[in-house]
Design an enzyme around this catalytic site. Structure first.
Site, PDB file in Angstrom:
ATOM      1  N   LYS A 154       0.855  -1.185   0.000  1.00 25.50           N
ATOM      2  CA  LYS A 154       0.000   0.000   0.000  1.00 25.50           C
ATOM      3  C   LYS A 154       0.892   1.235   0.000  1.00 25.50           C
ATOM      4  CE  LYS A 154      -3.590   2.110   2.848  1.00 25.50           C
ATOM      5  NZ  LYS A 154      -4.449   1.862   4.001  1.00 25.50           N
ATOM      6  N   LYS A 207      -2.127  -1.510  -3.958  1.00 24.86           N
ATOM      7  CA  LYS A 207      -2.975  -0.320  -3.905  1.00 24.86           C
ATOM      8  C   LYS A 207      -2.133   0.940  -3.929  1.00 24.86           C
ATOM      9  CE  LYS A 207      -5.960   1.630  -0.428  1.00 24.86           C
ATOM     10  NZ  LYS A 207      -6.426   1.623   0.895  1.00 24.86           N
TER      11      LYS A 207
HETATM   12  C1  PBG Z   1      -6.789   3.366   5.556  1.00 19.21           C
HETATM   13  C2  PBG Z   1      -7.440   3.114   4.257  1.00 19.21           C
HETATM   14  C3  PBG Z   1      -7.214   3.842   3.097  1.00 19.21           C
HETATM   15  C4  PBG Z   1      -8.108   3.400   2.149  1.00 19.21           C
HETATM   16  C5  PBG Z   1      -8.791   2.340   2.692  1.00 19.21           C
HETATM   17  N1  PBG Z   1      -8.378   2.173   4.024  1.00 19.21           N
HETATM   18  C6  PBG Z   1      -6.172   4.798   2.743  1.00 19.21           C
HETATM   19  C7  PBG Z   1      -5.690   5.811   3.658  1.00 19.21           C
HETATM   20  O1  PBG Z   1      -6.468   6.628   4.181  1.00 19.21           O
HETATM   21  O2  PBG Z   1      -4.488   5.858   3.862  1.00 19.21           O
HETATM   22  C8  PBG Z   1      -8.210   4.016   0.802  1.00 19.21           C
HETATM   23  C9  PBG Z   1      -9.339   3.608  -0.023  1.00 19.21           C
HETATM   24  C10 PBG Z   1      -9.590   4.508  -1.159  1.00 19.21           C
HETATM   25  O3  PBG Z   1      -8.963   5.564  -1.360  1.00 19.21           O
HETATM   26  O4  PBG Z   1     -10.505   4.161  -1.916  1.00 19.21           O
HETATM   27  N2  PBG Z   1      -6.368   2.326   6.277  1.00 19.21           N
HETATM   28 ZN    ZN Z   2      -5.987   3.160   8.363  1.00 18.85          ZN
END
Ligand code: PBG
Ligand code: ZN
Length: 284
Positions: A154, A207
């Site tokens: 991520k 991601k």
């Molecule tokens: C956080 C989380 C994020 C997303 C899902 N869970 C990212 C973040 O805020 O760092 C992103 C999902 C999206 O942008 O569609 N744990």
């Molecule tokens: Zn988070």
């Protein structure tokens, strides 16, 4: 975030039934509690929002997989994905998150989701050791069949902006670059995936999707494990905004994007366009 809404449990049931009827195989739930707390106790409360939502869903809607997001950022007032360490006077550190304490809490959160009936848990905080700790706690409580989809690679991305607005989870200060990955680094993504597989992940995720097509490809070539790609909120919103301006043909672009993510090697795509795409597939 255009076209996306926070739902109460009754609306969630309606929404998930619709998704199921469209042939969507799984939903990924995010909980946004009305009260935040920096020790994130609400995230693993027996009568917490996620726990209530999951048990209601399992009772009322059949034939769809229920996956829960496991993270603390929606629960803490500061909006970080972990518990913030008390820095002693004069100490400055970029490692301001207490990784191991956070991992203990994430394991409790995952267990509470499994107890509520979740089919799969998806730890998204990028804490070191989170997958192994969750697997251990789940197995210890006889939830061997509860699967883990790990947000393994991520990146610290600007493309999460619309999600953070929608989920009220933006960090109140600083950023997530001490726990999410540097977009300039590609080999680290493979190391993160490898660790999560060793720790017991059933599905690994990359991601964002569109800015990580090279990573998706490399993970698919290197590892023999189901691979998910998350087509995140910013990727979705960019298309929505351009379509609203009349600059692009939305349907054409969605198909192009999803096909390319698939072409790169994703077995599973998590997308806010799921209902639109499923409806189009059903008409074909
Ligand atoms: C956080 C989380 C994020 C997303 C899902 N869970 C990212 C973040 O805020 O760092 C992103 C999902 C999206 O942008 O569609 N744990
Ligand atoms: Zn988070």
């Amino acid at each position: 975030m255009p076209g996306q809404f926070q739902l109460s449990v009754d609306h969630l049931i309606k929404e998930v039934k619709e998704a199921r009827d469209l042939g969507i195989p799984a939903v990924l739930l995010f909980d946004i509690p009305s009260k935040k707390d920096d020790s994130a106790r609400g995230a693993y409360a027996k009568d917490g929002l996620m726990q209530k939502a999951v048990s209601a869903l399992k009772k009322r809607v059949s034939d769809i997989l229920v996956i829960t997001n496991v993270c603390l950022c929606e629960h803490t007032r500061h909006g970080h994905c972990g518990i913030i360490r008390n820095l002693s006077k004069g100490e400055t550190s970029t490692a301001f998150i207490d990784n191991d304490l956070t991992v203990d809490i994430l394991a409790k959160v995952a267990l509470s989701h499994a107890e509520a009936g979740a089919d799969m848990v998806a730890p998204s905080g990028m804490m070191d050791g989170q997958v192994g700790a969750i697997r251990k706690v789940l197995d210890g409580a006889r939830f061997m069949d509860t699967a883990i989809m790990a947000y393994s690679a991520k990146y610290a991305s600007g493309l999460y902006g619309p999600f953070r607005q929608a989920a009220q989870s933006a960090p109140q200060s600083g950023d997530r670059s001490s726990y999410q990955m540097d977009i300039a680094n590609s080999n680290e993504a493979l190391r993160e995936v490898e660790l999560d597989i060793q720790e017991g992940a059933d599905i690994v995720m990359v991601k964002p999707a569109l800015t990580s097509l090279d990573i998706i490809y490399r993970v698919k070539q290197k590892f023999n494990i189901p691979l998910a790609a998350y087509n995140v909120s910013g990727e979705y919103s960019l298309v929505k905004a351009a379509a609203q301006c009349g600059w692009v043909d939305e349907s054409k672009i969605i198909w192009e994007i999803l096909r390319v993510i698939k072409r790169a090697g994703a077995d599973i795509i998590i997308t806010y366009y799921a209902k639109e795409i499923a409806a189009q597939l059903n008409r074909k």
